[in-house]
Write a protein that holds these residues in place. Structure first.
Motif, mmCIF file in Angstrom:
data_model
loop_
_atom_site.group_PDB
_atom_site.id
_atom_site.type_symbol
_atom_site.label_atom_id
_atom_site.label_comp_id
_atom_site.label_asym_id
_atom_site.label_seq_id
_atom_site.Cartn_x
_atom_site.Cartn_y
_atom_site.Cartn_z
ATOM 1 N N CYS A 1 0.840 -1.206 0.000
ATOM 2 C CA CYS A 1 0.000 0.000 0.000
ATOM 3 C C CYS A 1 0.872 1.250 0.000
ATOM 4 N N PHE A 2 1.894 1.249 0.852
ATOM 5 C CA PHE A 2 2.823 2.374 0.888
ATOM 6 C C PHE A 2 3.610 2.470 -0.418
ATOM 7 N N LEU A 3 3.964 1.318 -0.976
ATOM 8 C CA LEU A 3 4.720 1.309 -2.226
ATOM 9 C C LEU A 3 3.909 1.914 -3.368
ATOM 10 N N SER A 4 2.628 1.578 -3.455
ATOM 11 C CA SER A 4 1.799 2.131 -4.525
ATOM 12 C C SER A 4 1.643 3.639 -4.371
ATOM 13 N N ASN A 5 1.571 4.114 -3.141
ATOM 14 C CA ASN A 5 1.517 5.561 -2.920
ATOM 15 C C ASN A 5 2.837 6.229 -3.272
ATOM 16 N N LEU A 6 3.946 5.542 -3.022
ATOM 17 C CA LEU A 6 5.253 6.065 -3.422
ATOM 18 C C LEU A 6 5.332 6.176 -4.938
ATOM 19 N N SER A 7 4.828 5.180 -5.638
ATOM 20 C CA SER A 7 4.809 5.223 -7.103
ATOM 21 C C SER A 7 3.926 6.354 -7.603
ATOM 22 N N PHE A 8 2.781 6.553 -6.959
ATOM 23 C CA PHE A 8 1.898 7.661 -7.325
ATOM 24 C C PHE A 8 2.604 9.000 -7.136
ATOM 25 N N SER A 9 3.357 9.135 -6.037
ATOM 26 C CA SER A 9 4.118 10.362 -5.784
ATOM 27 C C SER A 9 5.182 10.572 -6.849
ATOM 28 N N ASP A 10 5.840 9.491 -7.272
ATOM 29 C CA ASP A 10 6.859 9.591 -8.316
ATOM 30 C C ASP A 10 6.249 10.038 -9.637
ATOM 31 N N ILE A 11 5.065 9.512 -9.943
ATOM 32 C CA ILE A 11 4.367 9.923 -11.167
ATOM 33 C C ILE A 11 4.055 11.415 -11.128
ATOM 34 N N CYS A 12 3.563 11.886 -9.993
ATOM 35 C CA CYS A 12 3.205 13.302 -9.856
ATOM 36 C C CYS A 12 4.433 14.201 -9.996
ATOM 37 N N LEU A 13 5.539 13.824 -9.348
ATOM 38 C CA LEU A 13 6.746 14.652 -9.405
ATOM 39 C C LEU A 13 7.296 14.722 -10.824
ATOM 40 N N SER A 14 7.361 13.594 -11.504
ATOM 41 C CA SER A 14 7.876 13.578 -12.873
ATOM 42 C C SER A 14 6.970 14.350 -13.820
ATOM 43 N N THR A 15 5.662 14.198 -13.640
ATOM 44 C CA THR A 15 4.702 14.889 -14.511
ATOM 45 C C THR A 15 4.720 16.394 -14.264
ATOM 46 N N THR A 16 5.063 16.796 -13.066
ATOM 47 C CA THR A 16 5.115 18.227 -12.743
ATOM 48 C C THR A 16 6.301 18.915 -13.398
ATOM 49 N N THR A 17 7.411 18.211 -13.568
ATOM 50 C CA THR A 17 8.648 18.855 -14.017
ATOM 51 C C THR A 17 9.014 18.583 -15.470
ATOM 52 N N ILE A 18 8.944 17.318 -15.894
ATOM 53 C CA ILE A 18 9.508 16.958 -17.206
ATOM 54 C C ILE A 18 8.675 17.439 -18.396
#
Length: 312
Positions: free
Chosen positions: A61-78
């Protein structure tokens, strides 16, 4: 320079990673590839965890939220960087810069908290295996995730809204590929002392507390593992922590590297290049670290991909 408040500021300029036009095509292809791999990898993690009932545990559950956070960070910048390269336009609107800054702060803050929570989860699993399901119950997991997200959003909003009180000069060039708060504050003509103090305090809190929690958890884990009588038990305990330790080392190791490089060099452009290791690389590698080292995750991914293939 003539100061002017944010209502008169039409745009900032994101100078990116290089001024060499010949390198822009290479950077575009490289970052587009990295972005696609990051989104695909993390999205597969989220789908695998949500579709496999055997992965409905606190750790995943924590891992899937970490992946969601990674998606958001990458989508915000790249994507904005890619659009600017493709359009050969360095500009980003003031509200766009403010929004980007806010989402970067939310994502990085949330990721910091999640890494600390995941360390505590491993501590509970190894040091208190018989009470693990009682300690890490569903209610606590949801509460920890929501609290982490709430704190991250509140802090990001506070830091971002404080920017509204600043006036900016005519020279609005940001030597970075996204609107990093520290770089934006350097462009302010008005007094940004309070903003900088607040930024350092928040960085210390969001960096210090999670790191302290991670160190505490793994100190207790190490002590517990060393007391185990069997070598097999020790190896199994270490294997459950290996992926998380790798992600923590990558995330904080690159962050420390960026801090050291910024302290040793006066070139903001070199600091921006170093920031790629912190804002881009960990988010791309995290899914591979967890999927390659975890048999349950590999089984869930094979099942998910097989299901999609048969559907098509």
């Amino acid at each position: 320079m003539e100061p002017r408040n944010h209502t008169d500021v039409p745009e900032f300029l994101l100078l990116g990673l290089t001024e060499d036009p010949q390198q822009q095509t290479f950077i575009f292809i490289l970052f587009l590839s990295v972005y696609l791999v990051t989104i695909l990898g993390n999205l597969l993690i989220v789908l695998a965890v949500s579709s496999d009932s055997r992965l409905h545990t606190p750790m995943y559950c924590f891992l899937s939220n970490l992946s969601f956070s990674d998606i958001c960070l990458s989508t915000t910048t790249i994507p904005k960087m890619l659009v600017n390269i493709q359009a050969q336009n360095l500009s980003i609107a003031y509200i766009g810069c403010l929004t980007q800054t806010c989402f970067v702060l939310v994502s990085t803050g949330f990721e910091n908290c999640l890494l600390a929570i995941m360390a505590y989860d491993r501590y509970a699993a190894i040091c208190h295996p018989l009470r693990y399901t009682v300690i890490m119950n569903h209610r606590l997991c949801v509460l920890l995730i929501l609290l982490s997200l709430f704190l991250s959003v509140m802090v990001a909003l506070l830091l971002s809204l404080m920017m509204l009180q600043l006036s900016f000069c005519k020279d609005l060039e940001i030597p970075h590929f996204f609107c990093e708060l520290a770089q934006v504050l350097k462009l302010a003509c008005s007094d940004s002392l309070i903003n900088n103090i607040l930024l350092y305090c928040v960085t210390g809190l969001f960096g210090g507390f999670p790191v302290s929690g991670i160190i505490f958890s793994y100190t207790r884990i190490m002590s517990s593992v060393l007391r185990m009588p069997s070598v097999e038990g020790k190896l199994k305990a270490f294997s459950t922590c290996g992926s998380h330790l790798s992600v923590v080392s990558l995330f904080y190791g690159t962050a420390v590297g960026v801090y050291i490089s910024s302290a040793l060099t006066t070139s903001s452009r070199k600091t921006a290049v170093a920031s790629v290791m912190y804002c881009v690389v960990p988010q791309m590698l995290n899914p591979f670290i967890y999927s390659l080292r975890n048999r349950d995750m590999k089984r869930a991914l094979r099942k998910l991909i097989g299901r999609r293939h048969s559907f098509l």
